[in-house]
Design a protein around this motif. Structure first.
Motif, mmCIF file in Angstrom:
data_model
loop_
_atom_site.group_PDB
_atom_site.id
_atom_site.type_symbol
_atom_site.label_atom_id
_atom_site.label_comp_id
_atom_site.label_asym_id
_atom_site.label_seq_id
_atom_site.Cartn_x
_atom_site.Cartn_y
_atom_site.Cartn_z
ATOM 1 N N LEU A 187 -14.413 100.645 -30.433
ATOM 2 C CA LEU A 187 -15.260 100.059 -31.458
ATOM 3 C C LEU A 187 -16.643 99.771 -30.883
ATOM 4 N N PHE A 189 -20.174 97.439 -31.462
ATOM 5 C CA PHE A 189 -20.820 96.309 -32.120
ATOM 6 C C PHE A 189 -22.257 96.207 -31.620
ATOM 7 N N TYR A 190 -23.165 96.005 -32.554
ATOM 8 C CA TYR A 190 -24.588 95.921 -32.219
ATOM 9 C C TYR A 190 -24.921 94.510 -31.744
ATOM 10 N N ALA A 267 -14.873 88.795 -27.094
ATOM 11 C CA ALA A 267 -14.122 89.999 -27.444
ATOM 12 C C ALA A 267 -12.817 90.089 -26.652
ATOM 13 N N GLN A 295 -7.396 94.550 -33.813
ATOM 14 C CA GLN A 295 -8.780 94.836 -34.205
ATOM 15 C C GLN A 295 -9.319 93.903 -35.290
ATOM 16 N N ARG A 299 -12.629 91.704 -35.020
ATOM 17 C CA ARG A 299 -13.728 91.736 -35.999
ATOM 18 C C ARG A 299 -14.069 90.334 -36.496
ATOM 19 N N TYR A 305 -21.860 89.888 -35.521
ATOM 20 C CA TYR A 305 -22.446 91.130 -35.003
ATOM 21 C C TYR A 305 -22.039 92.302 -35.890
ATOM 22 N N ARG A 306 -22.968 93.183 -36.126
ATOM 23 C CA ARG A 306 -22.712 94.327 -37.000
ATOM 24 C C ARG A 306 -21.908 95.400 -36.268
ATOM 25 N N GLU A 307 -20.828 95.821 -36.897
ATOM 26 C CA GLU A 307 -20.034 96.919 -36.344
ATOM 27 C C GLU A 307 -20.600 98.254 -36.811
ATOM 28 N N PRO A 309 -19.021 101.716 -37.340
ATOM 29 C CA PRO A 309 -17.843 102.603 -37.302
ATOM 30 C C PRO A 309 -18.253 104.005 -36.861
#
Length: 325
Positions: A187, A189-190, A267, A295, A299, A305-307, A309
């Motif tokens: 995954l 994340f930003y 995380a 997951q 999330r 934080y923006r994921e 995909p």
């Protein structure tokens, strides 16, 4: 009009060993994967002899030498296009500072588009080698050679860098179930921050003589990761990512910071087995390995934080539109 689509990448293991200062001494290797996020390069003829370049700004130049976008300028010089074109680039993620190899993808995509415009298609290996010539030699950027090759070839690749500058592009034989599980358990994340990769990479390059032990371990991790994937031991990739991240932080002072470490530890507590910042570090995207059953918990823990995909992209840079009049 020509449009090329060139994939961005997630570098899993071996980053840093693709610097000439290391691989010319000991050889290097990287395990990297192209993803379904792209850079698009567009080129079309103009009515007049000017050169128009569009990106985050717009340029109108009377000659190639006047073009300020350095990648566009050097790609024009290398391909021999000198006038009467419009060129634009755009990407699925912020253009700089994400750690997803956008600079290499832009360079490969520009070359691919320009050669198609000239009706002179070049193979992936040549596009990658010429992109390296532009970034490392002509512009003197402190970068390695992996991004250009994964952008040109796509897929999940094991890249071996030989002391004579030859690059071997290998496709590891990995069971389809293992490949699918790897894809599903990674995954992005930003972090919310872009960064100047150049300063971090310049320090990393300068530190290479003092970080040979770390780089040798990083190289060994890439080779071990291939063996584990071939054996179907996909969860071990999470453990290796964690080991690699701890090594990566020793290569330059700005690779990580307190906020990033806090994000990473959150995380891990939420179920990730390991991870790393993509690219040089300091910001951009955090890659995490997390089994599917954990997951949603992950999330929720990283809800701020923006994921992004993503899936594996099997194709490298390609022409997706070719209209000639």
């Amino acid at each position: 009009m020509i449009i090329t689509q060139t994939p961005l990448r997630v570098s899993l293991f071996g980053g840093g060993t693709d610097f000439p200062e290391f691989y010319r001494r000991e050889g290097g290797c990287v395990l990297s994967m192209a993803i379904d996020k792209y850079v698009f390069a567009i080129i079309k003829a103009r009515f007049d002899a000017l050169i128009r370049v569009g990106y985050t700004r717009t340029e109108i130049a009377e000659s190639v030498d006047q073009v300020q976008h350095d990648l566009v300028r050097e790609a024009l010089r290398l391909t021999g296009i000198s006038k009467g074109v419009e060129i634009a680039t755009m990407a699925d993620v912020p253009a700089q500072g994400t750690g997803l190899g956008s600079s290499g993808a832009v360079t490969v995509g520009l070359l691919n588009a320009m050669y198609a415009y000239l009706n002179n298609v070049r193979p992936a290996a040549e596009l990658a080698a010429q992109a390296c010539t532009i970034e490392l030699e002509r512009l003197g950027r402190p970068v390695g050679r992996q991004d250009q090759y994964i952008a040109a070839f796509g897929g999940l690749r094991f890249l071996r860098f030989h002391p004579d500058d030859q690059v071997e592009v290998l496709s590891p034989t990995i069971p389809e179930k293992t490949r699918r599980n790897l894809e599903e358990n990674l995954l992005l994340f930003y972090t919310g921050k872009t960064r100047d990769a150049g300063s971090i990479l310049a320090e990393q390059r300068e530190n290479i003589p003092r970080r040979l032990a770390e780089l040798r371990e990083i190289k060994a991790l890439a080779e071990e990761a291939v063996r584990l994937l071939q054996a179907g031991q996909v969860h071990e990739i999470g453990r290796l990512l964690h080991v690699g991240w701890e090594l990566k932080k020793r290569l330059a002072s700005a690779v990580s910071n307190g906020e990033i470490e806090g994000m990473y530890q959150t995380a891990l507590r939420a179920g990730a087995l390991g991870g790393k910042l993509c690219g040089a570090g300091g910001g951009g995207f955090l890659l995490l390995y997390c089994p599917r059953e954990r997951q949603e918990e992950l999330r929720r823990a990283l809800a701020d934080y923006r994921e992004l995909p993503f899936r594996l992209e099997n194709d490298g840079s390609k022409v997706v539109l070719n209209i000639r009049r």
